[in-house]
Design a protein around this motif. Sequence first.
Motif, PDB file in Angstrom:
ATOM      1  N   ARG A  67       0.811  -1.218   0.000  1.00 37.85           N
ATOM      2  CA  ARG A  67       0.000   0.000   0.000  1.00 37.85           C
ATOM      3  C   ARG A  67       0.847   1.273   0.000  1.00 37.85           C
ATOM      4  O   ARG A  67       0.469   2.272  -0.598  1.00 37.85           O
ATOM      5  CB  ARG A  67      -0.929   0.016   1.212  1.00 37.85           C
ATOM      6  CG  ARG A  67      -1.939  -1.104   1.242  1.00 37.85           C
ATOM      7  CD  ARG A  67      -2.918  -0.951   2.420  1.00 37.85           C
ATOM      8  NE  ARG A  67      -2.233  -1.004   3.697  1.00 37.85           N
ATOM      9  CZ  ARG A  67      -2.195   0.002   4.566  1.00 37.85           C
ATOM     10  NH1 ARG A  67      -2.806   1.143   4.300  1.00 37.85           N
ATOM     11  NH2 ARG A  67      -1.562  -0.143   5.714  1.00 37.85           N
ATOM     12  N   PHE A  68       1.970   1.230   0.675  1.00 35.10           N
ATOM     13  CA  PHE A  68       2.838   2.400   0.781  1.00 35.10           C
ATOM     14  C   PHE A  68       4.080   2.172  -0.080  1.00 35.10           C
ATOM     15  O   PHE A  68       4.575   1.051  -0.211  1.00 35.10           O
ATOM     16  CB  PHE A  68       3.274   2.632   2.215  1.00 35.10           C
ATOM     17  CG  PHE A  68       2.186   3.091   3.163  1.00 35.10           C
ATOM     18  CD1 PHE A  68       0.848   3.066   2.811  1.00 35.10           C
ATOM     19  CD2 PHE A  68       2.528   3.552   4.428  1.00 35.10           C
ATOM     20  CE1 PHE A  68      -0.144   3.494   3.673  1.00 35.10           C
ATOM     21  CE2 PHE A  68       1.552   3.980   5.319  1.00 35.10           C
ATOM     22  CZ  PHE A  68       0.220   3.946   4.939  1.00 35.10           C
ATOM     23  N   THR A  69       4.581   3.261  -0.626  1.00 37.33           N
ATOM     24  CA  THR A  69       5.801   3.196  -1.431  1.00 37.33           C
ATOM     25  C   THR A  69       6.729   4.335  -1.038  1.00 37.33           C
ATOM     26  O   THR A  69       6.306   5.507  -1.035  1.00 37.33           O
ATOM     27  CB  THR A  69       5.481   3.299  -2.926  1.00 37.33           C
ATOM     28  OG1 THR A  69       4.579   2.249  -3.310  1.00 37.33           O
ATOM     29  CG2 THR A  69       6.755   3.173  -3.762  1.00 37.33           C
ATOM     30  N   ILE A  70       7.966   3.996  -0.724  1.00 34.57           N
ATOM     31  CA  ILE A  70       8.973   5.009  -0.433  1.00 34.57           C
ATOM     32  C   ILE A  70       9.841   5.191  -1.665  1.00 34.57           C
ATOM     33  O   ILE A  70      10.179   4.220  -2.353  1.00 34.57           O
ATOM     34  CB  ILE A  70       9.821   4.627   0.807  1.00 34.57           C
ATOM     35  CG1 ILE A  70      10.742   5.770   1.213  1.00 34.57           C
ATOM     36  CG2 ILE A  70      10.605   3.342   0.566  1.00 34.57           C
ATOM     37  CD1 ILE A  70      11.443   5.540   2.562  1.00 34.57           C
ATOM     38  N   LYS A  76      16.826  16.440  -6.007  1.00 32.75           N
ATOM     39  CA  LYS A  76      16.145  17.405  -5.150  1.00 32.75           C
ATOM     40  C   LYS A  76      16.395  17.142  -3.671  1.00 32.75           C
ATOM     41  O   LYS A  76      15.910  17.896  -2.822  1.00 32.75           O
ATOM     42  CB  LYS A  76      14.643  17.374  -5.418  1.00 32.75           C
ATOM     43  CG  LYS A  76      14.258  17.765  -6.836  1.00 32.75           C
ATOM     44  CD  LYS A  76      12.745  17.711  -7.021  1.00 32.75           C
ATOM     45  CE  LYS A  76      12.350  18.107  -8.433  1.00 32.75           C
ATOM     46  NZ  LYS A  76      10.885  18.028  -8.632  1.00 32.75           N
ATOM     47  N   ASP A  77      17.106  16.063  -3.364  1.00 33.08           N
ATOM     48  CA  ASP A  77      17.311  15.665  -1.974  1.00 33.08           C
ATOM     49  C   ASP A  77      15.980  15.534  -1.250  1.00 33.08           C
ATOM     50  O   ASP A  77      15.785  16.066  -0.151  1.00 33.08           O
ATOM     51  CB  ASP A  77      18.247  16.629  -1.239  1.00 33.08           C
ATOM     52  CG  ASP A  77      19.710  16.314  -1.523  1.00 33.08           C
ATOM     53  OD1 ASP A  77      20.509  17.260  -1.595  1.00 33.08           O
ATOM     54  OD2 ASP A  77      20.050  15.125  -1.689  1.00 33.08           O
ATOM     55  N   MET A  78      15.098  14.817  -1.877  1.00 33.11           N
ATOM     56  CA  MET A  78      13.772  14.596  -1.296  1.00 33.11           C
ATOM     57  C   MET A  78      13.460  13.109  -1.248  1.00 33.11           C
ATOM     58  O   MET A  78      13.890  12.333  -2.099  1.00 33.11           O
ATOM     59  CB  MET A  78      12.697  15.330  -2.094  1.00 33.11           C
ATOM     60  CG  MET A  78      12.813  16.829  -2.020  1.00 33.11           C
ATOM     61  SD  MET A  78      11.359  17.696  -2.612  1.00 33.11           S
ATOM     62  CE  MET A  78      10.178  17.334  -1.319  1.00 33.11           C
ATOM     63  N   VAL A  79      12.721  12.730  -0.245  1.00 35.09           N
ATOM     64  CA  VAL A  79      12.221  11.363  -0.096  1.00 35.09           C
ATOM     65  C   VAL A  79      10.719  11.459   0.095  1.00 35.09           C
ATOM     66  O   VAL A  79      10.239  12.356   0.805  1.00 35.09           O
ATOM     67  CB  VAL A  79      12.892  10.648   1.080  1.00 35.09           C
ATOM     68  CG1 VAL A  79      12.281   9.281   1.303  1.00 35.09           C
ATOM     69  CG2 VAL A  79      14.398  10.508   0.823  1.00 35.09           C
ATOM     70  N   TYR A  80      10.019  10.538  -0.520  1.00 32.94           N
ATOM     71  CA  TYR A  80       8.563  10.573  -0.502  1.00 32.94           C
ATOM     72  C   TYR A  80       8.001   9.295   0.120  1.00 32.94           C
ATOM     73  O   TYR A  80       8.641   8.236   0.089  1.00 32.94           O
ATOM     74  CB  TYR A  80       8.022  10.696  -1.924  1.00 32.94           C
ATOM     75  CG  TYR A  80       8.571  11.863  -2.690  1.00 32.94           C
ATOM     76  CD1 TYR A  80       9.631  11.702  -3.581  1.00 32.94           C
ATOM     77  CD2 TYR A  80       8.045  13.141  -2.521  1.00 32.94           C
ATOM     78  CE1 TYR A  80      10.147  12.773  -4.299  1.00 32.94           C
ATOM     79  CE2 TYR A  80       8.559  14.222  -3.224  1.00 32.94           C
ATOM     80  CZ  TYR A  80       9.602  14.033  -4.112  1.00 32.94           C
ATOM     81  OH  TYR A  80      10.110  15.090  -4.802  1.00 32.94           O
ATOM     82  N   LEU A  81       6.821   9.410   0.635  1.00 32.93           N
ATOM     83  CA  LEU A  81       6.069   8.241   1.071  1.00 32.93           C
ATOM     84  C   LEU A  81       4.686   8.344   0.447  1.00 32.93           C
ATOM     85  O   LEU A  81       3.885   9.191   0.838  1.00 32.93           O
ATOM     86  CB  LEU A  81       5.957   8.162   2.595  1.00 32.93           C
ATOM     87  CG  LEU A  81       5.259   6.899   3.112  1.00 32.93           C
ATOM     88  CD1 LEU A  81       6.116   5.662   2.841  1.00 32.93           C
ATOM     89  CD2 LEU A  81       4.957   7.027   4.611  1.00 32.93           C
ATOM     90  N   GLN A  82       4.455   7.509  -0.550  1.00 32.14           N
ATOM     91  CA  GLN A  82       3.144   7.435  -1.173  1.00 32.14           C
ATOM     92  C   GLN A  82       2.294   6.477  -0.363  1.00 32.14           C
ATOM     93  O   GLN A  82       2.642   5.314  -0.198  1.00 32.14           O
ATOM     94  CB  GLN A  82       3.263   6.941  -2.619  1.00 32.14           C
ATOM     95  CG  GLN A  82       1.940   6.791  -3.338  1.00 32.14           C
ATOM     96  CD  GLN A  82       1.264   8.119  -3.613  1.00 32.14           C
ATOM     97  OE1 GLN A  82       1.913   9.102  -3.962  1.00 32.14           O
ATOM     98  NE2 GLN A  82      -0.050   8.157  -3.451  1.00 32.14           N
ATOM     99  N   MET A  83       1.192   6.992   0.147  1.00 28.65           N
ATOM    100  CA  MET A  83       0.321   6.199   0.994  1.00 28.65           C
ATOM    101  C   MET A  83      -0.984   5.957   0.251  1.00 28.65           C
ATOM    102  O   MET A  83      -1.775   6.874   0.053  1.00 28.65           O
ATOM    103  CB  MET A  83       0.055   6.943   2.308  1.00 28.65           C
ATOM    104  CG  MET A  83       1.321   7.287   3.077  1.00 28.65           C
ATOM    105  SD  MET A  83       1.028   8.446   4.429  1.00 28.65           S
ATOM    106  CE  MET A  83      -0.135   7.541   5.423  1.00 28.65           C
TER     107      MET A  83
END
Length: 117
Positions: A67-70, A76-83
């Motif tokens: 369900r979640f994807t990191i 951009k030095d960014m990290v995301y968490l798609q929930m």
Amino acid sequence: QVQLAESGGGFVQAGASLRLSCVASGLTVSSYHVAWYRQSPGKDREFVAVINRIGGNTNYADSVKGRFTISRDGAKDMVYLQMNSPKPEETATYYCNAKDSDGINYWGKGTQDNVSS
């Protein structure tokens, strides 16, 4: 000075989608293990997902697998968490964590995510 800043939290209905972002300054995200943790009121902070500095391999808590994807954007030095399909019991403050090769941890201040049924 290392700083992590989370954003993207808010109010979402169960079954909808939400993307959290973590922007890093003072470090390069691709050189760190970067993880998301969460903490609900009265509970301990718990691990959600991590993206490793070597190879970008990912690992997830069993409760969020599928369900979640990191992911990360090194430019951009960014990290995301798609929930996707979050559950009401996943209402929590979500924290970004970066760990270097010496095991030194850096934390953001968190972003609140409220999932309604």
